[in-house]
Design an enzyme around this catalytic site. Structure first.
Site, PDB file in Angstrom:
ATOM      1  CB  SER A 207      -2.044   3.385  -3.877  1.00 51.74           C
ATOM      2  OG  SER A 207      -2.617   4.446  -3.010  1.00 51.74           O
ATOM      3  CG  ASN A 208      -8.165   2.129  -2.249  1.00 49.49           C
ATOM      4  OD1 ASN A 208      -8.188   1.259  -3.209  1.00 49.49           O
ATOM      5  ND2 ASN A 208      -8.928   1.674  -1.081  1.00 49.49           N
TER       6      ASN A 208
ATOM      7  CG  ASP B  76      -1.674   1.141   1.359  1.00 53.54           C
ATOM      8  OD1 ASP B  76      -2.264   1.642   0.306  1.00 53.54           O
ATOM      9  OD2 ASP B  76      -2.071   1.467   2.579  1.00 53.54           O
ATOM     10  CG  LEU B  77       1.631   5.580  -2.098  1.00 45.76           C
ATOM     11  CD1 LEU B  77       2.954   5.407  -2.441  1.00 45.76           C
ATOM     12  CD2 LEU B  77       0.947   6.307  -3.364  1.00 45.76           C
ATOM     13  N   GLY B  78      -0.329   4.839   1.120  1.00 49.95           N
ATOM     14  CA  GLY B  78      -0.546   5.811   2.256  1.00 49.95           C
ATOM     15  C   GLY B  78      -0.544   5.179   3.391  1.00 49.95           C
TER      16      GLY B  78
ATOM     17  CG  ASP C  50      -2.953   2.096   6.197  1.00 50.15           C
ATOM     18  OD1 ASP C  50      -3.150   3.270   6.837  1.00 50.15           O
ATOM     19  OD2 ASP C  50      -3.080   1.957   5.038  1.00 50.15           O
TER      20      ASP C  50
ATOM     21  CE  LYS D  40      -5.499  -0.807  -1.252  1.00 42.79           C
ATOM     22  NZ  LYS D  40      -4.062  -0.260  -0.605  1.00 42.79           N
TER      23      LYS D  40
END
Length: 201
Positions: free
Chosen positions: A107-108, A6-8, A166, A141
């Protein structure tokens, strides 16, 4: 093993309250009012699936917040949520790639943020072998279809993939497909989870 990050709040840190402060200052609307009306709801989800344009999203969110902002003013707030790179995780990603593993980002997100990240933090986008962004795929997601999309594109079975996120609901959805998962807390826990998954690969 395919490693999916994931990114954030995994690779880059986020703080949405920064956006609310910017929008409050630029609109003259009390911060408490903006906070009361802000939610990561249906408009955000539609934007992250690419169903509405950046301009449509900005107007829809301004309407929800009951603030009067120009498009550039809205953008300045929406881009302010990023607080810095999580360098320990970037180091883990670099090591995995050096060891010959394939690493991708899932990533969303939306076009506003991906363009900003590419300009401000080019090391993020360049850290992975490929980036799968929700607004380009048309899926978010925790919809299991987005995980199938990545697995099919990468040509790997679920048990040969390891996913880091996360948010529990995203991890849960991936785990139900048989993907190895880690609910991100810190880089040390991530390293331990990668080791455990490698033992069962």
């Amino acid at each position: 093993m395919l490693y999916i990050f994931d990114l954030g709040n995994v690779i880059v840190n986020l703080d949405f309250t920064r956006a609310l402060g910017v929008w409050s200052n630029l609109s003259g609307s009390p911060l408490a009012h903006v906070q009361q009306h802000f939610q990561l709801g249906s408009q955000v989800e539609r934007h992250e699936r690419g169903e509405i344009s950046d301009e449509q999203f900005a107007q829809a969110l301004c309407d929800e917040l009951e603030v009067n902002l120009s498009y550039p003013q809205f953008i300045s707030g929406w881009q302010s949520i990023f607080t810095g790179v999580n360098h320990p995780v970037l180091s883990v990603i670099k090591r995995l790639r050096d060891e010959g593993h394939r690493v991708v980002i899932l990533s969303n997100t939306n076009q506003i943020h991906t363009e900003f990240l590419a300009e401000q933090y080019p090391e993020l986008i360049g850290a992975a072998d490929h980036c799968y962004f929700s607004h380009q795929i048309g899926l978010r997601k925790p919809d299991t279809a987005i995980y199938h999309h990545v697995l099919d594109a990468e040509g790997v079975a679920p048990e040969q993939a390891f996913f880091v996120d996360d948010l529990f609901e995203n991890i849960e959805a991936a785990a139900q497909l048989g993907i190895h998962t880690y609910l991100y807390q810190d880089a040390e826990g991530l390293e331990a989870a990668i080791q455990r998954a490698g033992n069962f690969a």
